[in-house]
Structure formats: C-alpha cells, structure tokens
Design a protein around this motif. Structure first.
Motif, PDB file in Angstrom:
ATOM      1  N   UNK A 124       0.838  -1.199   0.000  1.00  0.00           N
ATOM      2  CA  UNK A 124       0.000   0.000   0.000  1.00  0.00           C
ATOM      3  C   UNK A 124       0.875   1.253   0.000  1.00  0.00           C
ATOM      4  N   UNK A 125       1.930   1.245   0.805  1.00  0.00           N
ATOM      5  CA  UNK A 125       2.836   2.399   0.847  1.00  0.00           C
ATOM      6  C   UNK A 125       3.464   2.642  -0.519  1.00  0.00           C
ATOM      7  N   UNK A 126       3.942   1.590  -1.125  1.00  0.00           N
ATOM      8  CA  UNK A 126       4.548   1.730  -2.452  1.00  0.00           C
ATOM      9  C   UNK A 126       3.523   2.267  -3.445  1.00  0.00           C
ATOM     10  N   UNK A 127       2.310   1.761  -3.379  1.00  0.00           N
ATOM     11  CA  UNK A 127       1.239   2.191  -4.290  1.00  0.00           C
ATOM     12  C   UNK A 127       0.997   3.691  -4.192  1.00  0.00           C
ATOM     13  N   UNK A 128       1.118   4.237  -2.999  1.00  0.00           N
ATOM     14  CA  UNK A 128       0.807   5.656  -2.775  1.00  0.00           C
ATOM     15  C   UNK A 128       2.048   6.537  -2.691  1.00  0.00           C
ATOM     16  N   UNK A 129       3.208   6.011  -3.073  1.00  0.00           N
ATOM     17  CA  UNK A 129       4.417   6.809  -3.080  1.00  0.00           C
ATOM     18  C   UNK A 129       4.949   7.155  -1.701  1.00  0.00           C
ATOM     19  N   UNK A 130       4.690   6.290  -0.750  1.00  0.00           N
ATOM     20  CA  UNK A 130       5.136   6.490   0.639  1.00  0.00           C
ATOM     21  C   UNK A 130       6.296   5.537   0.911  1.00  0.00           C
ATOM     22  N   UNK A 131       7.308   6.007   1.607  1.00  0.00           N
ATOM     23  CA  UNK A 131       8.440   5.144   1.937  1.00  0.00           C
ATOM     24  C   UNK A 131       7.961   4.014   2.838  1.00  0.00           C
ATOM     25  N   UNK A 132       8.093   2.768   2.391  1.00  0.00           N
ATOM     26  CA  UNK A 132       7.553   1.657   3.185  1.00  0.00           C
ATOM     27  C   UNK A 132       8.464   1.286   4.346  1.00  0.00           C
ATOM     28  N   UNK A 133       7.888   0.570   5.293  1.00  0.00           N
ATOM     29  CA  UNK A 133       8.684  -0.036   6.360  1.00  0.00           C
ATOM     30  C   UNK A 133       9.239  -1.347   5.810  1.00  0.00           C
ATOM     31  N   UNK A 134      10.555  -1.447   5.759  1.00  0.00           N
ATOM     32  CA  UNK A 134      11.211  -2.634   5.234  1.00  0.00           C
ATOM     33  C   UNK A 134      11.854  -3.384   6.390  1.00  0.00           C
ATOM     34  N   UNK A 135      11.609  -4.679   6.467  1.00  0.00           N
ATOM     35  CA  UNK A 135      12.167  -5.523   7.528  1.00  0.00           C
ATOM     36  C   UNK A 135      11.888  -4.945   8.916  1.00  0.00           C
ATOM     37  N   UNK A 136      10.625  -4.757   9.279  1.00  0.00           N
ATOM     38  CA  UNK A 136      10.297  -4.215  10.602  1.00  0.00           C
ATOM     39  C   UNK A 136      10.811  -5.120  11.717  1.00  0.00           C
ATOM     40  N   UNK A 137      11.350  -4.504  12.758  1.00  0.00           N
ATOM     41  CA  UNK A 137      11.885  -5.268  13.877  1.00  0.00           C
ATOM     42  C   UNK A 137      12.017  -4.356  15.096  1.00  0.00           C
ATOM     43  N   UNK A 138      11.691  -4.844  16.300  1.00  0.00           N
ATOM     44  CA  UNK A 138      11.232  -6.203  16.591  1.00  0.00           C
ATOM     45  C   UNK A 138       9.717  -6.350  16.447  1.00  0.00           C
TER      46      UNK A 138
END
Length: 218
Positions: A124-138
């Motif tokens: 969804x973030x990518x679709x709307x041009x928003x920087x996505x959360x990649x490899x969220x942790x913890x």
C-alpha cells in the motif's frame, strides 16, 4: 516442602518486553498482499497488564469496491467506506508513521500473522508513493510463537481460538482494534506461560521467529 511446578515457574521473570508492547492490525478488501487494500487499521500500546494506554484507529476509502465476502467479515461496506473513510494515501502514511515511531523507539509490535499485515501495508505504501517499512523489527507474532512452543496442540489456530486457549477475551473478532489488542494480550500470555524457555529480548525472539516460521510443519 518441595515446591510445586507452578511455584517453580513463578520464580521465572517474564521478558522485559511485555511491559510495553505495540499492537497492530488491518482489516482489508481481501487476502492478496500485493493487490488488496486497507479498509480499517489500528495501532496502539498496551502496558504490562494488557491495559490499553494509547490507541488510534483509521477507516480508509480504499479506492476500490470492497467485496461482499470481505464486508461480511469486518462489517465495512463500500458505501460506508466511501462516505466515512479518509483518503487511502493519508491513512497509509499515518499508519506507517505510527508503526515506524514504535519500532524506532525499540518497542516491539505485536501482530497476529504479522507477515500479512506488514506486507500488505508495504505494498500500500509503495502504491501511494510512501516510503515503506522494510524488515520491521522487533515484531512479535503470537501465531508463530504459539506454534513453536505448543506445536502438538490439535485444531485451528485462528486468533479467536488461540485467544480462548490463553483465556484472552475477544469480543469483536475481525474488528481491527479488538483483534490488535487481543493479539497483544495473547503475546503477553505466551510470555508468561513459556517464560523459562523464551529468549530474553524482543530482538532475540524476532530472530528466532524467522527460523520457526520457515521450518516445515510437524
């Protein structure tokens, strides 16, 4: 007098991460993480007793029709989402910001079947041009932890069934806030039940969950 097994287990401290946990859940238009959309979302905080200390809910207009099957599960129709929901891009941006704030602060985020929710949010973030959360942790996934520590228990492992098994109330299943809070309390119940065997930190648990999730079923 020899201490009972219950007394012996009581000597074990639960992990520190249970004192404050983030919780996260999405209700969506379907189950394809790459193409389906967010309808409702919840991000919150629970204290060590499982009480809600912060909560935020979102209703989005997903920009597409909500299938009747999805509406039957979460109760949100296309007409309701269009009339009351905010633009999807605004909702996605705010959910991403809320989760990023928790993770950046080192607060573990609990999500039941976490790969689904985090993956759908990423697309969804990518679709709307928003920087996505990649490899969220913890991230703590009670579904994975429950399967790892009680792998031989029979039956399905939906949130409703697992919550009941650990005596966690879930009064409005498939409502984002109720599901998120119940998942957080299940994670805390798991931490208490299996304290002697759990890793000491949320980061260690996150790493072990990756291996558990990849292991072939028993």
């Amino acid at each position: 007098m020899k201490p009972s097994p219950a007394d012996q287990l009581a000597l074990w401290d639960v992990p520190d991460w249970v004192r404050v946990v983030g919780v996260f859940d999405l209700e969506t238009t379907g189950v394809d993480v790459t193409t389906d959309r967010i309808v409702t979302a919840h991000v919150g905080l629970l204290d060590g007793s499982g009480s809600v200390i912060r909560a935020r809910d979102w209703l989005a207009d997903p920009g597409v029709a909500i299938p009747e099957g999805a509406s039957a599960i979460h109760g949100i129709t296309t007409a309701h989402a269009r009339a009351r929901g905010r633009h999807a891009s605004e909702v996605v941006a705010e959910v991403v910001d809320a989760l990023r704030g928790l993770l950046d602060a080192g607060i573990p985020v609990v999500a039941y079947n976490a790969p689904f929710d985090f993956s759908l949010l990423k697309y969804e973030a990518i679709r709307h041009g928003i920087t996505p959360i990649v490899d969220p942790s913890p991230v703590i996934d009670p579904l994975v932890v429950d399967k790892a520590y009680d792998r031989w228990r029979r039956g399905k492992r939906t949130l409703e069934i697992v919550a009941a098994h650990y005596a966690v109330r879930l009064e409005a299943a498939h409502e984002a806030a109720a599901d998120a809070v119940a998942a957080g309390r299940v994670a805390q119940a798991l931490a208490e039940r299996f304290a002697p065997w759990l890793p000491g930190t949320a980061e260690e648990l996150h790493t072990r969950q990756i291996a558990w999730a990849r292991a072939p079923p028993a």
